[in-house]
Write a protein that holds these residues in place. Structure first.
Motif, PDB file in Angstrom:
ATOM      1  N   PRO A  63       0.808  -1.226   0.000  1.00  0.00           N
ATOM      2  CA  PRO A  63       0.000   0.000   0.000  1.00  0.00           C
ATOM      3  C   PRO A  63       0.839   1.274   0.000  1.00  0.00           C
ATOM      4  O   PRO A  63       0.353   2.333  -0.400  1.00  0.00           O
ATOM      5  N   GLN A  64       2.091   1.186   0.423  1.00  0.00           N
ATOM      6  CA  GLN A  64       2.940   2.370   0.420  1.00  0.00           C
ATOM      7  C   GLN A  64       3.219   2.873  -1.002  1.00  0.00           C
ATOM      8  O   GLN A  64       3.474   4.066  -1.200  1.00  0.00           O
ATOM      9  N   LEU A  65       3.158   1.975  -1.980  1.00  0.00           N
ATOM     10  CA  LEU A  65       3.363   2.408  -3.362  1.00  0.00           C
ATOM     11  C   LEU A  65       2.246   3.338  -3.810  1.00  0.00           C
ATOM     12  O   LEU A  65       2.494   4.373  -4.443  1.00  0.00           O
ATOM     13  N   ARG A  66       1.014   2.993  -3.461  1.00  0.00           N
ATOM     14  CA  ARG A  66      -0.110   3.861  -3.834  1.00  0.00           C
ATOM     15  C   ARG A  66      -0.080   5.153  -3.035  1.00  0.00           C
ATOM     16  O   ARG A  66      -0.421   6.227  -3.547  1.00  0.00           O
ATOM     17  N   GLU A  67       0.318   5.052  -1.782  1.00  0.00           N
ATOM     18  CA  GLU A  67       0.425   6.267  -0.975  1.00  0.00           C
ATOM     19  C   GLU A  67       1.492   7.202  -1.536  1.00  0.00           C
ATOM     20  O   GLU A  67       1.301   8.420  -1.605  1.00  0.00           O
ATOM     21  N   ALA A  68       2.611   6.639  -1.972  1.00  0.00           N
ATOM     22  CA  ALA A  68       3.668   7.463  -2.557  1.00  0.00           C
ATOM     23  C   ALA A  68       3.193   8.120  -3.841  1.00  0.00           C
ATOM     24  O   ALA A  68       3.495   9.296  -4.111  1.00  0.00           O
ATOM     25  N   ASN A  94       0.965  10.972  -2.846  1.00  0.00           N
ATOM     26  CA  ASN A  94       1.753  12.076  -2.280  1.00  0.00           C
ATOM     27  C   ASN A  94       2.480  12.878  -3.360  1.00  0.00           C
ATOM     28  O   ASN A  94       2.756  14.065  -3.173  1.00  0.00           O
ATOM     29  N   LEU A  95       2.782  12.222  -4.487  1.00  0.00           N
ATOM     30  CA  LEU A  95       3.442  12.923  -5.585  1.00  0.00           C
ATOM     31  C   LEU A  95       2.462  13.648  -6.496  1.00  0.00           C
ATOM     32  O   LEU A  95       2.871  14.211  -7.512  1.00  0.00           O
ATOM     33  N   GLY A  96       1.185  13.627  -6.121  1.00  0.00           N
ATOM     34  CA  GLY A  96       0.196  14.397  -6.857  1.00  0.00           C
ATOM     35  C   GLY A  96      -0.578  13.632  -7.901  1.00  0.00           C
ATOM     36  O   GLY A  96      -1.363  14.239  -8.645  1.00  0.00           O
ATOM     37  N   ALA A  97      -0.408  12.312  -7.987  1.00  0.00           N
ATOM     38  CA  ALA A  97      -1.131  11.528  -8.983  1.00  0.00           C
ATOM     39  C   ALA A  97      -2.580  11.342  -8.557  1.00  0.00           C
ATOM     40  O   ALA A  97      -2.878  11.160  -7.368  1.00  0.00           O
ATOM     41  N   SER A  98      -3.472  11.387  -9.515  1.00  0.00           N
ATOM     42  CA  SER A  98      -4.880  11.139  -9.230  1.00  0.00           C
ATOM     43  C   SER A  98      -5.103   9.648  -8.982  1.00  0.00           C
ATOM     44  O   SER A  98      -4.220   8.820  -9.210  1.00  0.00           O
ATOM     45  N   THR A 114      -4.705   7.767 -12.260  1.00  0.00           N
ATOM     46  CA  THR A 114      -3.300   7.676 -12.664  1.00  0.00           C
ATOM     47  C   THR A 114      -2.554   6.659 -11.808  1.00  0.00           C
ATOM     48  O   THR A 114      -1.733   5.887 -12.319  1.00  0.00           O
ATOM     49  N   THR A 115      -2.837   6.643 -10.513  1.00  0.00           N
ATOM     50  CA  THR A 115      -2.217   5.650  -9.636  1.00  0.00           C
ATOM     51  C   THR A 115      -2.600   4.235 -10.053  1.00  0.00           C
ATOM     52  O   THR A 115      -1.756   3.329 -10.086  1.00  0.00           O
ATOM     53  N   PHE A 116      -3.873   4.067 -10.377  1.00  0.00           N
ATOM     54  CA  PHE A 116      -4.317   2.741 -10.818  1.00  0.00           C
ATOM     55  C   PHE A 116      -3.643   2.347 -12.132  1.00  0.00           C
ATOM     56  O   PHE A 116      -3.172   1.214 -12.287  1.00  0.00           O
ATOM     57  N   ARG A 117      -3.545   3.285 -13.069  1.00  0.00           N
ATOM     58  CA  ARG A 117      -3.010   2.983 -14.393  1.00  0.00           C
ATOM     59  C   ARG A 117      -1.508   2.747 -14.372  1.00  0.00           C
ATOM     60  O   ARG A 117      -1.002   1.911 -15.118  1.00  0.00           O
ATOM     61  N   LYS A 118      -0.771   3.469 -13.536  1.00  0.00           N
ATOM     62  CA  LYS A 118       0.677   3.394 -13.564  1.00  0.00           C
ATOM     63  C   LYS A 118       1.281   2.569 -12.431  1.00  0.00           C
ATOM     64  O   LYS A 118       2.468   2.231 -12.487  1.00  0.00           O
ATOM     65  N   VAL A 119       0.501   2.270 -11.403  1.00  0.00           N
ATOM     66  CA  VAL A 119       1.039   1.515 -10.268  1.00  0.00           C
ATOM     67  C   VAL A 119       0.294   0.194 -10.091  1.00  0.00           C
ATOM     68  O   VAL A 119       0.889  -0.894 -10.170  1.00  0.00           O
ATOM     69  N   THR A 120      -1.017   0.272  -9.839  1.00  0.00           N
ATOM     70  CA  THR A 120      -1.778  -0.932  -9.497  1.00  0.00           C
ATOM     71  C   THR A 120      -1.874  -1.898 -10.668  1.00  0.00           C
ATOM     72  O   THR A 120      -1.565  -3.095 -10.527  1.00  0.00           O
ATOM     73  N   LEU A 121      -2.307  -1.395 -11.815  1.00  0.00           N
ATOM     74  CA  LEU A 121      -2.522  -2.291 -12.956  1.00  0.00           C
ATOM     75  C   LEU A 121      -1.235  -2.969 -13.432  1.00  0.00           C
ATOM     76  O   LEU A 121      -1.230  -4.191 -13.622  1.00  0.00           O
TER      77      LEU A 121
END
Length: 284
Positions: free
Chosen positions: A184-189, A192-196, A199-206
């Motif tokens: 979960p720290q990846l999504r939190e980071a 914190n960097l301003g991603a919506s 965008t977090t889902f598209r570039k981190v989760t998926l």
């Protein structure tokens, strides 16, 4: 003293090999008897002829492989691929949000949700498929609720619905496992960097859950492609899939060599899919 020193490593080596043999022998025996031997029989029958009254005549021929490219049989394979691919796509579109929501639930509710997902597997497969006939028949529950008299059975869409209902848990569970393992720290980071959130889902989760997506797609596509019970019950004679074709060659036409050739072609397609899934998972 030297011979004793040398004997101990040798005895340990044999002990490890004996232990490995004892533990592996049941599984190896199972694979040989129920996988390799039947597969060898299938492979051997593909190069022989059909008897006049069925069965196998042991005369070498390549006719069975030539029949595979017949437009009639190719059409059945293409139809099966379309239905299996559509079922897999719909299962992914439904299963990913479902798995994502379950992964965000409190721990006690996760167990309840997962039990609800696998609960249909506790009921006999045939009974679950026949339940769709009651729901979708002319005077069934769906038409009663909609106030219509549409014919919902014996269509490709009905087959997709039956396959989706039967194999959707096989999509949700690998996706849930992949999402649950995410840090979960990846999504939190990312936040914190301003991603919506998107965008977090598209570039981190998926991207990090692609192996789970590939596994779920494989788990749904493979049984959907080879299934013959659901097309037989919900599709009737209007929709024939490759599983029905293979079944009919063995039980109705009694053309065992061509049925074995079709089964071999199905196995080849599934092996290609497994290799593609493994390659894509490594790349991901």
């Amino acid at each position: 003293m030297k011979p004793e020193v040398k004997a101990r490593p040798v005895s340990r080596w044999w002990g490890r090999r004996l232990g490995a043999f004892v533990f592996l022998s049941p599984g190896v025996t199972y694979l040989i008897v129920l996988l390799l031997v039947p597969l060898a029989l299938v492979l051997s029958n593909t190069v022989f002829r059909r008897g006049r009254f069925g069965g196998v005549v042991y005369e070498f021929t390549t006719e069975n492989f030539q029949r595979l490219v017949d437009p009639l049989y190719l059409g059945v394979v293409v139809t099966s691929l379309k239905i299996a691919a559509l079922t897999t796509l719909v299962a992914l579109l439904i299963g990913y949000p479902t798995a994502y929501v379950i992964a965000q639930l409190p721990r006690k509710w996760k167990t309840v949700a997962l039990v609800a997902i696998v609960l249909p597997f506790w009921t006999n497969f045939i009974i679950r498929v026949y339940a769709w006939i009651i729901l979708l028949s002319g005077p069934g529950l769906v038409n009663s609720l909609l106030g219509t008299h549409m014919e919902l059975l014996y269509k490709q869409g009905t087959i997709v619905a039956g396959l989706l209902y039967s194999y959707l848990p096989l999509m949700v569970l690998p996706l849930y496992s992949a999402i649950e393992r995410l840090d979960p720290q990846l999504r939190e980071a990312s936040a914190n960097l301003g991603a919506s959130g998107f965008t977090t889902f598209r570039k981190v989760t998926l991207p990090l859950t692609v192996p789970g997506v590939l596994t779920g797609c494989l788990f749904v596509f493979v049984p959907s492609f080879g299934n013959f019970v659901i097309p037989e019950i919900l599709g009737g004679s209007k929709s024939i899939m490759v599983g029905n074709l293979i079944r009919d060659q063995f039980l109705k036409a009694r053309d065992w060599p061509f049925g074995a050739t079709l089964a071999l072609a199905l196995i080849a397609v599934l092996i290609v899919l497994l290799l593609a899934q493994a390659w894509a998972a490594r790349r991901a």
